[in-house]
Design an enzyme around this catalytic site. Structure first.
Site, PDB file in Angstrom:
ATOM      1  N   GLY A 124      88.150  36.540 -13.571  1.00  0.00           N
ATOM      2  CA  GLY A 124      88.806  37.726 -13.026  1.00  0.00           C
ATOM      3  C   GLY A 124      87.934  38.951 -13.201  1.00  0.00           C
ATOM      4  O   GLY A 124      88.244  39.831 -14.009  1.00  0.00           O
ATOM      5  N   TYR A 125      86.841  38.992 -12.461  1.00  0.00           N
ATOM      6  CA  TYR A 125      85.940  40.158 -12.521  1.00  0.00           C
ATOM      7  C   TYR A 125      86.198  41.088 -11.334  1.00  0.00           C
ATOM      8  O   TYR A 125      86.373  42.285 -11.481  1.00  0.00           O
ATOM      9  CB  TYR A 125      84.469  39.726 -12.462  1.00  0.00           C
ATOM     10  CG  TYR A 125      84.013  38.686 -13.462  1.00  0.00           C
ATOM     11  CD1 TYR A 125      84.565  38.598 -14.738  1.00  0.00           C
ATOM     12  CD2 TYR A 125      82.980  37.809 -13.136  1.00  0.00           C
ATOM     13  CE1 TYR A 125      84.109  37.652 -15.646  1.00  0.00           C
ATOM     14  CE2 TYR A 125      82.515  36.869 -14.044  1.00  0.00           C
ATOM     15  CZ  TYR A 125      83.086  36.782 -15.291  1.00  0.00           C
ATOM     16  OH  TYR A 125      82.627  35.852 -16.169  1.00  0.00           O
ATOM     17  N   SER A 158      89.389  32.836  -7.697  1.00  0.00           N
ATOM     18  CA  SER A 158      89.409  31.461  -7.184  1.00  0.00           C
ATOM     19  C   SER A 158      89.973  30.504  -8.220  1.00  0.00           C
ATOM     20  O   SER A 158      89.742  30.664  -9.417  1.00  0.00           O
ATOM     21  CB  SER A 158      87.992  31.029  -6.796  1.00  0.00           C
ATOM     22  OG  SER A 158      87.454  31.968  -5.894  1.00  0.00           O
ATOM     23  N   GLU A 240      76.497  32.087 -15.171  1.00  0.00           N
ATOM     24  CA  GLU A 240      77.014  31.847 -13.830  1.00  0.00           C
ATOM     25  C   GLU A 240      75.903  31.494 -12.845  1.00  0.00           C
ATOM     26  O   GLU A 240      76.131  30.787 -11.877  1.00  0.00           O
ATOM     27  CB  GLU A 240      77.753  33.112 -13.350  1.00  0.00           C
ATOM     28  CG  GLU A 240      78.307  32.986 -11.948  1.00  0.00           C
ATOM     29  CD  GLU A 240      79.373  34.030 -11.634  1.00  0.00           C
ATOM     30  OE1 GLU A 240      79.749  34.800 -12.538  1.00  0.00           O
ATOM     31  OE2 GLU A 240      79.816  34.059 -10.484  1.00  0.00           O
ATOM     32  N   GLU A 369      71.425  40.969  -2.751  1.00  0.00           N
ATOM     33  CA  GLU A 369      70.886  42.294  -3.076  1.00  0.00           C
ATOM     34  C   GLU A 369      70.929  42.537  -4.584  1.00  0.00           C
ATOM     35  O   GLU A 369      69.997  43.097  -5.163  1.00  0.00           O
ATOM     36  CB  GLU A 369      71.672  43.393  -2.342  1.00  0.00           C
ATOM     37  CG  GLU A 369      71.348  43.492  -0.851  1.00  0.00           C
ATOM     38  CD  GLU A 369      71.848  42.300  -0.044  1.00  0.00           C
ATOM     39  OE1 GLU A 369      72.851  41.678  -0.447  1.00  0.00           O
ATOM     40  OE2 GLU A 369      71.221  41.963   0.968  1.00  0.00           O
TER      41      GLU A 369
HETATM   42  C1  FAD Z   1      85.044  32.563  -1.689  1.00  0.00           C
HETATM   43  C2  FAD Z   1      84.869  33.572  -2.777  1.00  0.00           C
HETATM   44  C3  FAD Z   1      85.151  33.236  -4.074  1.00  0.00           C
HETATM   45  C4  FAD Z   1      85.024  34.163  -5.095  1.00  0.00           C
HETATM   46  N1  FAD Z   1      85.404  33.822  -6.355  1.00  0.00           N
HETATM   47  C5  FAD Z   1      85.424  34.771  -7.312  1.00  0.00           C
HETATM   48  C6  FAD Z   1      86.012  34.517  -8.568  1.00  0.00           C
HETATM   49  O1  FAD Z   1      86.445  33.386  -8.832  1.00  0.00           O
HETATM   50  N2  FAD Z   1      86.106  35.509  -9.479  1.00  0.00           N
HETATM   51  C7  FAD Z   1      85.618  36.769  -9.211  1.00  0.00           C
HETATM   52  O2  FAD Z   1      85.711  37.621 -10.075  1.00  0.00           O
HETATM   53  N3  FAD Z   1      85.054  37.051  -8.025  1.00  0.00           N
HETATM   54  C8  FAD Z   1      84.963  36.088  -7.066  1.00  0.00           C
HETATM   55  N4  FAD Z   1      84.430  36.390  -5.835  1.00  0.00           N
HETATM   56  C9  FAD Z   1      84.016  37.751  -5.572  1.00  0.00           C
HETATM   57  C10 FAD Z   1      82.512  37.932  -5.426  1.00  0.00           C
HETATM   58  O3  FAD Z   1      81.891  37.848  -6.670  1.00  0.00           O
HETATM   59  C11 FAD Z   1      82.300  39.281  -4.722  1.00  0.00           C
HETATM   60  O4  FAD Z   1      82.688  39.116  -3.383  1.00  0.00           O
HETATM   61  C12 FAD Z   1      80.868  39.743  -4.795  1.00  0.00           C
HETATM   62  O5  FAD Z   1      80.515  40.105  -6.114  1.00  0.00           O
HETATM   63  C13 FAD Z   1      80.608  40.935  -3.869  1.00  0.00           C
HETATM   64  O6  FAD Z   1      81.522  41.942  -4.078  1.00  0.00           O
HETATM   65  P1  FAD Z   1      82.355  42.569  -2.845  1.00  0.00           P
HETATM   66  O7  FAD Z   1      82.944  41.455  -2.102  1.00  0.00           O
HETATM   67  O8  FAD Z   1      83.234  43.608  -3.396  1.00  0.00           O
HETATM   68  O9  FAD Z   1      81.247  43.229  -1.930  1.00  0.00           O
HETATM   69  P2  FAD Z   1      80.579  44.662  -2.134  1.00  0.00           P
HETATM   70  O10 FAD Z   1      80.193  44.855  -3.546  1.00  0.00           O
HETATM   71  O11 FAD Z   1      81.451  45.669  -1.485  1.00  0.00           O
HETATM   72  O12 FAD Z   1      79.266  44.472  -1.277  1.00  0.00           O
HETATM   73  C14 FAD Z   1      79.225  44.599   0.143  1.00  0.00           C
HETATM   74  C15 FAD Z   1      77.777  44.521   0.597  1.00  0.00           C
HETATM   75  O13 FAD Z   1      77.029  45.584  -0.013  1.00  0.00           O
HETATM   76  C16 FAD Z   1      75.881  45.079  -0.648  1.00  0.00           C
HETATM   77  N5  FAD Z   1      75.544  45.850  -1.849  1.00  0.00           N
HETATM   78  C17 FAD Z   1      76.318  46.089  -2.922  1.00  0.00           C
HETATM   79  N6  FAD Z   1      75.645  46.744  -3.876  1.00  0.00           N
HETATM   80  C18 FAD Z   1      74.378  46.909  -3.417  1.00  0.00           C
HETATM   81  C19 FAD Z   1      73.195  47.484  -3.958  1.00  0.00           C
HETATM   82  N7  FAD Z   1      73.136  48.010  -5.175  1.00  0.00           N
HETATM   83  N8  FAD Z   1      72.103  47.480  -3.172  1.00  0.00           N
HETATM   84  C20 FAD Z   1      72.130  46.925  -1.938  1.00  0.00           C
HETATM   85  N9  FAD Z   1      73.193  46.369  -1.394  1.00  0.00           N
HETATM   86  C21 FAD Z   1      74.308  46.356  -2.114  1.00  0.00           C
HETATM   87  C22 FAD Z   1      76.270  43.654  -1.044  1.00  0.00           C
HETATM   88  O14 FAD Z   1      75.134  42.857  -1.246  1.00  0.00           O
HETATM   89  C23 FAD Z   1      77.102  43.224   0.126  1.00  0.00           C
HETATM   90  O15 FAD Z   1      76.288  42.718   1.142  1.00  0.00           O
HETATM   91  C24 FAD Z   1      84.535  35.466  -4.808  1.00  0.00           C
HETATM   92  C25 FAD Z   1      84.197  35.793  -3.497  1.00  0.00           C
HETATM   93  C26 FAD Z   1      84.368  34.874  -2.480  1.00  0.00           C
HETATM   94  C27 FAD Z   1      84.043  35.292  -1.091  1.00  0.00           C
END
Ligand code: FAD
Lengths: 389, 342
Positions: A124-125, A158, A240, A369
């Site tokens: 749950g991050y 998830s 991870e 990224e």
């Molecule tokens: C199927 C699935 C399962 C998942 N399971 C888990 C889970 O079990 N537990 C959990 O905690 N999370 C889970 N996640 C979440 C996942 O870790 C996040 O989706 C991921 O960390 C990206 O965060 P965000 O979706 O908020 O995208 P954002 O952080 O909003 O990013 C959007 C875009 O901006 C880019 N971006 C962000 N920061 C930067 C930077 N500094 N420089 C350049 N580009 C940047 C990213 O690369 C991305 O392309 C899951 C996601 C999916 C889709």
């Protein structure tokens, strides 16, 4: 230099196949596809009961005397049959983190039960408002005697609908900069204040949005120091990345190559006789070998007592980007055949499905990224480009 | 599995790294460009026993493994050392096989014979452009059914060809290289040559890997130092991310080169395929790295004064000595996919 690691695995491959023949129900694969749940409770319980989950772990925390190479061979065989073990993957990450940073009491309460397969932990991050910038988490945890009271929501939790616990990144101090006010808590998912709602994805996986109102967590299940959560996350995130074990069996490239040996191209001759097809498949095979080697390096660094933070990020970056190159090439290579899903398509629609699920690999577990920033800063010594805050 | 160098290899690396750093300075590399060969460096290598270090000890060589040779080739590549080391080591390996090569091999050890190898079999009496041939005394080549050592009659000169990477290239034709000594014939000849080319792939991949590491270091140092818009250009994310991708591919290339060497030493059935993979990937990664590094130098990277252009040219040139990569890819596909039953 000695790259012989597969020999010990090879010994166990046969036994692993026999194990899977006896215990893995082929219907589980269909179940996984229809539910999108990458966790099978029956299988998980069996692996726990037979001591396979505890292979290689310290005996004082429930480790078993099952050979870790045998356990790995079984896990790979399960993967080769098309089943994912996400529940174990996340449980293992958290259990390893607990061994690193938690109190003796927490270790004893959680790790042995996790290795028996009774405790399943999910991550749950991520929150609706923060993902890559994971330290911006807003979920509040407030102390109340021996307990913490938690309020807020998590996104993409998830496997939460199948698990017993969730490893929550919470904010315990709003007076300090964002990295300094975080604490990790291990909450029970059967707490009446927890609500789990399904979220469906392009690759078929079901994930969840989870909501927490006045959820109580005993202080004994605080993992790491109060406000020391960022240090815990740095450990947890290393566990991870790059630790995924590739499923056994032929890779998708090998499967397509085998298919292309007899499948006719537009001119009627086998596809593989077309030099451009052969060249593309060879190129993809190099990518796969490089990915395998980068994974080997992660395991080697870990096995020699190091923390493979950079190596894991490199492996994750390479293999996820390579996956996307691969599905792009393979779908084009199959042409109209790549459109067909499931049993209608070649290789039971493996290529069509691969295209659907490929996008997520560069997003979750730290996006490409984020991985590049880790490599740039920690390997190459380049300055931090993100705002400090 | 142990992915670290042995203690002996670490010591070897230390000493050859020092040797090439002193003897293959950028000034020496530039000075040797027209000829493609630094005779003084060659003499030092002979004194150190490097040309025959891969030859069995009973035959007067150093008895080194391919993994050891790779350590040396990486350091040579790092300094873009102006000697055709992979070709020399490969030619020495070919001379060490049959008894007929013994005298020449002794000459290589003593420094009186500079050998090279024609990677492509002769066709209609020519092997096309061959690295090292402009300065070599002998060329080991496959001519039809025969593995031969070609040499020139007294007084017959070779015509050096201007080239991309300063590799002492000349065309090898039997008109000029008219004297021949047969080392082996038939299957034995073909097998020996194919195996030697496979060794060359591993050694050239290693040289490219050393080149890549230095090209990356040059680029990373430059972007930390050079400022634009009030910040070091290393601060810009597009710069960081491209370099991070290259560093990641680079770790993969390094591992693949060592794996290919290990596979040869271990007699693995995958050795030939891994050698092709190593050459293809090390070449691609070295060129991408050198090209990006040059790009991040801005206009200065395009001037002859900066060293990165030395790396950029050789990153492409060393691999292409064998021919177009598409043939390698097709052969790799055959190695990997054609063997199994459909
Ligand atoms: C199927 C699935 C399962 C998942 N399971 C888990 C889970 O079990 N537990 C959990 O905690 N999370 C889970 N996640 C979440 C996942 O870790 C996040 O989706 C991921 O960390 C990206 O965060 P965000 O979706 O908020 O995208 P954002 O952080 O909003 O990013 C959007 C875009 O901006 C880019 N971006 C962000 N920061 C930067 C930077 N500094 N420089 C350049 N580009 C940047 C990213 O690369 C991305 O392309 C899951 C996601 C999916 C889709």
């Amino acid at each position: 230099m000695d790259f012989t690691e597969h020999d010990s695995l090879a010994e166990f491959r046969k036994a692993a196949t026999a194990w899977a023949d006896e215990h893995v129900d082929p219907a589980w694969v269909d179940l996984e596809h229809t539910t999108g749940t990458h966790h099978n409770p029956e299988l998980h319980a069996l692996l726990g009961a037979q001591g396979l989950l505890g292979a290689g772990w310290p005996a004082q925390y429930g480790g078993t005397d099952v050979d870790p190479a045998y356990a790995l061979a079984v896990f790979q065989e399960i993967g080769a049959r098309g089943l994912r073990m996400d529940g174990w993957v996340t449980t293992e990450m958290v259990a390893r983190t607990i061994l690193h940073v938690a109190t003796e009491e927490a270790k004893q309460e959680i790790v042995p039960a996790a290795l028996r397969g009774e405790v399943v932990i999910v991550l749950g991050y991520t929150e609706p408002g923060s993902g890559s910038d994971v330290a911006a988490a807003k979920m509040r945890a407030v102390r109340d005697g021996d307990e913490w009271v938690v309020n807020g929501s998590k996104m993409f939790t998830s496997t939460a609908h199948m698990a017993t616990h969730v490893f929550l990144l919470t904010r315990t101090n709003t007076e300090v900069s964002k990295h300094k006010g975080l604490t990790l808590l291990l909450a029970r998912l059967d707490d009446p204040g927890v609500e789990v709602q399904p979220v469906h994805t392009l690759g078929g996986q079901r994930t969840n949005a989870t909501f927490y109102s006045d959820v109580r967590v005993p202080d004994t299940l605080r993992i790491g120091d109060v406000d020391g959560g960022w240090g815990v996350m740095r450990v947890a995130l290393v566990h991870e990345r790059g630790t995924a074990t590739a499923p056994g069996g032929p890779t998708l490239v090998e499967q397509v190559a085998a298919w292309a040996r007899s499948a006719p191209g537009a001119d009627g001759a086998p596809l593989l006789d077309d030099p451009t097809v052969a060249e593309q498949l060879a190129r993809l095979a190099i990518d796969e070998e490089v990915g395998r080697l980068l994974g080997l390096k992660v395991r080697w660094v870990a096995s020699t007592g190091g923390m493979p933070g950079i190596e894991g990020s490199m492996q994750k970056l390479h293999s996820s980007e390579a996956e996307q190159r691969r599905v792009d090439v393979l779908t084009d290579l199959l042409g109209e055949q790549a459109l067909l899903a499931g049993d209608a398509g070649p290789l039971h629609g493996a290529v069509e499905w691969a295209l659907r699920k490929a996008p997520v690999s560069t997003i979750y577990g730290g996006s490409s990224e984020v991985m590049r920033e880790i490599v740039a800063e920690r390997r190459l010594g380049l300055p931090r480009s993100r705002p400090i805050g | 599995m142990d992915l670290s160098l042995t203690e002996d290899q670490q010591a070897l690396r230390g000493s050859v790294a020092e040797l090439f750093e002193k003897q293959a300075t950028p000034e020496r590399v530039r000075a040797a460009e027209a000829v493609g060969h630094d005779a003084a460096l060659w003499r030092v290598l002979v004194q150190s026993g490097i040309p025959t270090m891969g030859v069995a000890e009973e035959l007067g060589g150093g008895g080194a493994t391919v993994s050891d040779l790779v350590v040396v080739a990486i350091e040579a590549g790092r300094r873009v050392a102006p000697v055709v080391l992979p070709e020399v080591l490969t030619a020495a390996a070919l001379l060490a096989g049959p008894a007929a090569g013994a005298d020449l091999l002794a000459g290589v050890g003593e420094g009186t014979v500079l050998p090279t190898v024609a990677l492509r079999p002769l066709r209609d009496g020519t092997a096309g452009p061959v690295a090292g041939a402009a300065v070599a005394d002998v060329v080991v080549a496959l001519d039809g059914e025969e593995l031969v050592v070609l040499s020139r009659r007294e007084g017959v000169a070779v015509e050096p060809l201007p080239d991309l990477g300063g590799a002492a290239i000349a065309e090898v034709s039997t008109a000029v290289w008219s004297q021949r000594l047969v080392l082996a014939t038939g299957d034995e000849a073909r097998r020996a040559h194919a195996d030697a080319v496979s060794l060359w792939r591993v050694l050239t991949a290693a040289a490219l890997e050393g080149l890549r590491q230095e090209a990356l270091r040059i680029g990373v140092d430059y972007v930390k130092d050079r400022h634009a818009f009030g910040v070091p250009i290393a601060w810009f994310q597009t710069v960081q991310h491209r370099l991070a991708d290259l560093a990641t591919a680079g770790d993969g290339a390094e591992l693949l080169v060592h794996e290919a060497a290990w596979a040869r030493d271990a007699g693995s059935v995958k050795a030939a395929a891994l050698a092709r993979m190593a050459l293809l990937f090390a070449g691609e990664t070295a060129f991408a790295t050198a090209a990006a590094s040059l790009h991040f130098h801005g206009g200065y990277g395009y001037t002859l004064e900066y060293d990165i252009q030395l790396y950029y040219r050789r990153a492409k040139a060393w691999q292409l000595a064998l021919g177009a990569p598409r043939y390698e890819l097709r052969a790799l596909a055959a190695d990997l996919f054609a063997g199994e039953a459909a």
